[in-house]
Design a protein around this motif. Sequence first.
Motif, PDB file in Angstrom:
ATOM      1  N   TYR A  84       1.024  -1.068   0.027  1.00  0.00           N
ATOM      2  CA  TYR A  84      -0.074  -0.042  -0.160  1.00  0.00           C
ATOM      3  C   TYR A  84       1.013   1.272   0.096  1.00  0.00           C
ATOM      4  CZ  TYR A  84      -3.258   3.876   1.609  1.00  0.00           C
ATOM      5  OH  TYR A  84      -3.760   4.690   1.853  1.00  0.00           O
ATOM      6  N   VAL A  85       0.665   1.794  -1.008  1.00  0.00           N
ATOM      7  CA  VAL A  85       1.770   3.352  -1.071  1.00  0.00           C
ATOM      8  C   VAL A  85       0.557   4.563  -0.768  1.00  0.00           C
ATOM      9  CG1 VAL A  85       3.128   4.744  -2.663  1.00  0.00           C
ATOM     10  CG2 VAL A  85       2.940   2.355  -3.276  1.00  0.00           C
ATOM     11  N   SER A  86       1.065   4.906   0.477  1.00  0.00           N
ATOM     12  CA  SER A  86       0.035   6.013   0.923  1.00  0.00           C
ATOM     13  C   SER A  86       0.443   7.353   0.300  1.00  0.00           C
ATOM     14  CB  SER A  86       0.364   6.223   2.473  1.00  0.00           C
ATOM     15  OG  SER A  86       1.519   6.674   2.689  1.00  0.00           O
ATOM     16  N   SER A  87      -0.463   8.175   0.653  1.00  0.00           N
ATOM     17  CA  SER A  87      -0.463   9.607   0.147  1.00  0.00           C
ATOM     18  C   SER A  87       0.910  10.295   0.358  1.00  0.00           C
ATOM     19  CB  SER A  87      -1.845  10.539   0.131  1.00  0.00           C
ATOM     20  OG  SER A  87      -1.867  10.534   1.470  1.00  0.00           O
ATOM     21  N   VAL A  88       1.255   9.708   1.670  1.00  0.00           N
ATOM     22  CA  VAL A  88       2.384  10.599   2.423  1.00  0.00           C
ATOM     23  C   VAL A  88       3.622  10.616   0.979  1.00  0.00           C
ATOM     24  CG1 VAL A  88       4.202  10.538   4.255  1.00  0.00           C
ATOM     25  CG2 VAL A  88       1.716   9.903   4.807  1.00  0.00           C
ATOM     26  N   LEU A 133      -3.826  20.562  -1.139  1.00  0.00           N
ATOM     27  CA  LEU A 133      -4.848  19.954  -2.242  1.00  0.00           C
ATOM     28  C   LEU A 133      -4.164  19.040  -3.461  1.00  0.00           C
ATOM     29  CD1 LEU A 133      -6.386  23.457  -3.399  1.00  0.00           C
ATOM     30  CD2 LEU A 133      -7.524  21.615  -2.267  1.00  0.00           C
ATOM     31  N   ILE A 134      -3.037  19.115  -3.340  1.00  0.00           N
ATOM     32  CA  ILE A 134      -2.082  18.091  -4.101  1.00  0.00           C
ATOM     33  C   ILE A 134      -2.339  16.697  -3.464  1.00  0.00           C
ATOM     34  CG2 ILE A 134      -0.175  17.231  -5.144  1.00  0.00           C
ATOM     35  CD1 ILE A 134       0.572  20.100  -5.609  1.00  0.00           C
ATOM     36  N   THR A 135      -2.082  16.823  -1.990  1.00  0.00           N
ATOM     37  CA  THR A 135      -2.050  15.749  -1.102  1.00  0.00           C
ATOM     38  C   THR A 135      -3.720  15.039  -1.151  1.00  0.00           C
ATOM     39  OG1 THR A 135      -0.505  16.580  -0.063  1.00  0.00           O
ATOM     40  CG2 THR A 135      -1.522  14.739   1.081  1.00  0.00           C
ATOM     41  N   MET A 195     -14.507  16.202  17.261  1.00  0.00           N
ATOM     42  CA  MET A 195     -14.209  15.285  16.316  1.00  0.00           C
ATOM     43  C   MET A 195     -12.980  15.406  15.627  1.00  0.00           C
ATOM     44  SD  MET A 195     -17.027  13.397  16.185  1.00  0.00           S
ATOM     45  CE  MET A 195     -17.209  13.692  18.184  1.00  0.00           C
ATOM     46  N   TRP A 196     -11.808  15.049  16.082  1.00  0.00           N
ATOM     47  CA  TRP A 196     -10.498  15.412  15.735  1.00  0.00           C
ATOM     48  C   TRP A 196      -9.725  14.814  14.816  1.00  0.00           C
ATOM     49  CZ3 TRP A 196      -6.165  13.174  18.529  1.00  0.00           C
ATOM     50  CH2 TRP A 196      -6.295  12.327  19.339  1.00  0.00           C
ATOM     51  N   TRP A 197     -10.233  13.402  14.425  1.00  0.00           N
ATOM     52  CA  TRP A 197      -9.458  12.622  13.238  1.00  0.00           C
ATOM     53  C   TRP A 197      -7.953  12.502  13.633  1.00  0.00           C
ATOM     54  CZ3 TRP A 197     -13.096  10.502   9.881  1.00  0.00           C
ATOM     55  CH2 TRP A 197     -14.086  10.904   9.860  1.00  0.00           C
ATOM     56  N   PRO A 198      -7.630  11.664  14.452  1.00  0.00           N
ATOM     57  CA  PRO A 198      -6.378  11.502  14.897  1.00  0.00           C
ATOM     58  C   PRO A 198      -5.198  11.328  13.707  1.00  0.00           C
ATOM     59  CG  PRO A 198      -7.461  10.273  16.300  1.00  0.00           C
ATOM     60  CD  PRO A 198      -8.428  10.629  15.385  1.00  0.00           C
ATOM     61  N   SER A 199      -5.708  10.354  12.489  1.00  0.00           N
ATOM     62  CA  SER A 199      -4.884  10.224  11.400  1.00  0.00           C
ATOM     63  C   SER A 199      -4.278  11.390  10.726  1.00  0.00           C
ATOM     64  CB  SER A 199      -5.416   9.088  10.548  1.00  0.00           C
ATOM     65  OG  SER A 199      -6.634   9.532  10.075  1.00  0.00           O
ATOM     66  N   ASN A 200      -5.216  12.416  10.766  1.00  0.00           N
ATOM     67  CA  ASN A 200      -5.013  13.642  10.018  1.00  0.00           C
ATOM     68  C   ASN A 200      -3.645  14.422  10.617  1.00  0.00           C
ATOM     69  OD1 ASN A 200      -6.734  13.660   8.134  1.00  0.00           O
ATOM     70  ND2 ASN A 200      -8.409  14.672   9.157  1.00  0.00           N
ATOM     71  N   LEU A 201      -3.526  14.171  11.680  1.00  0.00           N
ATOM     72  CA  LEU A 201      -2.472  14.983  12.573  1.00  0.00           C
ATOM     73  C   LEU A 201      -0.962  14.434  11.889  1.00  0.00           C
ATOM     74  CD1 LEU A 201      -3.927  14.794  16.137  1.00  0.00           C
ATOM     75  CD2 LEU A 201      -3.914  16.693  14.318  1.00  0.00           C
ATOM     76  N   VAL A 202      -0.955  13.479  11.348  1.00  0.00           N
ATOM     77  CA  VAL A 202       0.195  13.005  10.743  1.00  0.00           C
ATOM     78  C   VAL A 202       0.729  13.785   9.553  1.00  0.00           C
ATOM     79  CG1 VAL A 202       1.597  10.937   9.492  1.00  0.00           C
ATOM     80  CG2 VAL A 202       0.220  10.361  11.595  1.00  0.00           C
ATOM     81  N   GLN A 203      -0.419  14.051   8.846  1.00  0.00           N
ATOM     82  CA  GLN A 203      -0.167  14.989   7.666  1.00  0.00           C
ATOM     83  C   GLN A 203       0.121  16.268   8.118  1.00  0.00           C
ATOM     84  OE1 GLN A 203      -3.197  13.654   4.681  1.00  0.00           O
ATOM     85  NE2 GLN A 203      -1.646  12.410   3.668  1.00  0.00           N
ATOM     86  N   VAL A 204      -0.662  16.906   8.983  1.00  0.00           N
ATOM     87  CA  VAL A 204      -0.554  18.113   9.416  1.00  0.00           C
ATOM     88  C   VAL A 204       0.980  18.374  10.078  1.00  0.00           C
ATOM     89  CG1 VAL A 204      -1.303  19.737  11.325  1.00  0.00           C
ATOM     90  CG2 VAL A 204      -3.040  18.489  10.140  1.00  0.00           C
ATOM     91  N   SER A 205       1.268  17.236  10.676  1.00  0.00           N
ATOM     92  CA  SER A 205       3.071  17.667  11.281  1.00  0.00           C
ATOM     93  C   SER A 205       4.009  17.626  10.149  1.00  0.00           C
ATOM     94  CB  SER A 205       3.130  16.452  12.158  1.00  0.00           C
ATOM     95  OG  SER A 205       2.262  16.489  13.188  1.00  0.00           O
ATOM     96  N   SER A 695       6.051   8.640  11.972  1.00  0.00           N
ATOM     97  CA  SER A 695       5.273   7.802  11.244  1.00  0.00           C
ATOM     98  C   SER A 695       5.321   8.004   9.879  1.00  0.00           C
ATOM     99  CB  SER A 695       3.934   8.160  12.037  1.00  0.00           C
ATOM    100  OG  SER A 695       2.985   7.199  11.029  1.00  0.00           O
ATOM    101  N   ALA A 696       5.362   9.250   9.300  1.00  0.00           N
ATOM    102  CA  ALA A 696       5.330   9.802   7.885  1.00  0.00           C
ATOM    103  C   ALA A 696       6.691   9.182   7.319  1.00  0.00           C
ATOM    104  CB  ALA A 696       5.178  11.250   7.767  1.00  0.00           C
ATOM    105  N   GLY A 697       7.654   9.545   7.910  1.00  0.00           N
ATOM    106  CA  GLY A 697       9.028   8.947   7.406  1.00  0.00           C
ATOM    107  C   GLY A 697       9.241   7.480   7.201  1.00  0.00           C
TER     108      GLY A 697
END
Length: 754
Positions: A84-88, A133-135, A195-205, A695-697
């Motif tokens: 699985y190739v993520s959007s990261v 937006l690209i992400t 409703m804070w959506w924890p997984s989004n914090l990876v991309q925000v960081s 996590s992202a790295g």
Amino acid sequence: MEHSESYITPVSSEPRKPAPDTLTYEQTDEVNDSPIEQVRLTVSITDDPSLPCLTFRTWVLGLTSCALLAFLNQFFGYRQNPLYVSSVSAQIAVLPIGKLMAAYLPNKSIRIPGTKWSFSLNPGPFNLKEHVLITIFANSGSSPVYALGIITIVKAFYKRKINAIAAMLLTQTTQLLGYGWAGIFRKFLVDSPYMWWPSNLVQVSLFRALHEDENRPKAGLTRLQFFLVVLISSFSYYIVPNFLFQSITALSFVCWIWKDSVTAHQIGSGLRGLGIGSFALDWATVSAFLGSPLATPGFAIVNILASFIIVLYIMIPIAYWNNLYEAKRFPIYSTHVFNADGGLYNVSIILNEKTFQFNRQGYDDYSKINLSIAFVFAYGLSFATLAATISHVALFHGRTIWRQTKASVQDNFGDVHTRLMKKNYDPVPQWWFHSILIVVIGLALLTCEGFGKQLQLPYWGVLLAIALALFFTLPIGVITATTNQQPGLNVITELIIGYMYPGKPLANVAFKTYGYISMSQAITFLSDFKLGHYMKIPPKSMFVVQLVGTIVASSVYFGTGWWLLTTVEYICDPSKLPEGSPWTCPGDEVFYNASVIWGVVGPRRMFGSLGLYSKMNYFFLFGILSPLPIWFLSRKFPEQKWIRLINMPILLSSAPGPPARAVNYISWLAVGIFFNLVVYRRFKGWWARHNYILSAGLDAGVAFMAILCYFTLQGHDINGPAWWGMELDDHCPYASCPTAPGIHVEGCPPLVKA
């Protein structure tokens, strides 16, 4: 949509600090930060609404990323080791390209012929909002298309034809239905600060690390430098488990000590057993089924740990060694279906070749379908999860949802992010969502009722599936937005249509896809909207990018899948594939077996009065009652905050079961407990700066090396050295053997000790 203010900073004051799990609504005149601590530590509370968003660079890089990720994920999805190739990966790769475009493209304005519209190839420096937006485009490309499973089992497993236009419409409509639900529930699941959506914090960081100027701390690294160190380390290391030493993806030392014992292999195997003593030295094993443990809140990890121990180390062993449902005749942990003699079930005997429907006479003469005990409990706990989700949300969040309903009408949600969005940008009109919903429902009815009714599902089945998705989107959205875990609708949809319309496998999987995936897609869209909310992206730009990205991604997924299914000989048939061929489709095999269980045979002959597993229906009752004691104790002892952290839907839905294996859970839990409990509590400053970057790295390094290995080496039949460690196995060959007397299976010699 754009305003004259170039920079907005809220008034400084002390933010509120309730516990992260608290879900009480507090209405105040001014709240200058999020009530969720993880959000306060991660998300910026500033905005620059003057930044351009939907630029030429956004469209070119976004559409390219979307199409490329869709192709790669579908291409690798059919392989023995799905990747699985993520959007990261795209999030990182497009940054230098965007900056190069900003440096070298001309800034001359170009007018679109026949219109008053014009655009610039280079509107200025490559900015954060373009990058977001690209992400979002890339997120569309990285989201798998569930409907491809239907097309795959029809062509590769059932060996039948399906109309290409019908297949294409099925792919598009199942992906687009979720827009309607997203429009209905965005007030509750996006605007609400709880409703804070924890997984989004990876991309925000990661966005902040890539774009914000930061002074390097003394004797330390900036966040961008830290990310690059992790990326290079992960990239370099992954050649070991991917190419040189594949066995470290699952190590089970118990099997190495007791090489000839079936029982020892069942206990020690991390792939086909209980996994005691098993572990992995591979990030892909850690994140394969549950996602990154670094992005999951600590309280959810503790719930998953409790579920893992109760189910895998108490319920399954007791049931197996007491021979519940003749469990010793079959493997302890498997996704296959079996006949009464312990062999693999021959589906062709019970399926009429001409009508493609259930052959009752063949079934009565052959055998009932049997499952491994782990698979039985997986279905039972799925029943309990859906029931618990409804009662949990009603008990714990019902009052909050009602207050939010009133607040949404009054338009007075109060955290800083919602206020900035409302002040600076126009919302998406509701009729945009409603129009898409009406059009897609019409196309879905055409897909199922037209084209010779190849999908077997009548119009009322489509409408019922849509109603189920609508009903469950809010409660499941609340669970996902607060815990990073998403209970699925796949089992309950299979059960309902299996009772109402038995004996038709394609009707069953089509109903499941319209019911389950439209809800799941709505959750995905809402998650992306929340990411845009955190990054202060104009909602209309988000909507356009999501819609176009979904259409493009669905088309590429379909094209790639159709191409492979029509060009790779014997795809998904390991018995006929050349030795070493990777095209074994492990995920689609599970989908196929589910179509046999629920569609061909039907729930009445599996979990009803004519089946072996009717007592599993008590899990529905258990599920709906299970949140009651927790709710009662939390009201009785409100000072005991830990009681509210017990989340029964997470406990039930996260229980180990096929296709995830014990080694995946053990590795995931070990990493999650260390970082989100130990490090979070003792080194909160380090955690706030580095956890999501780590996590992202790790994700990006694994993805880049896997792609590089395939296209430079493995795609040209250049494999690693031939030795013991290259087997993609934990070397527990007897873990899949039965232990009942008189049952003999190939590969399980009767002289082996039980």
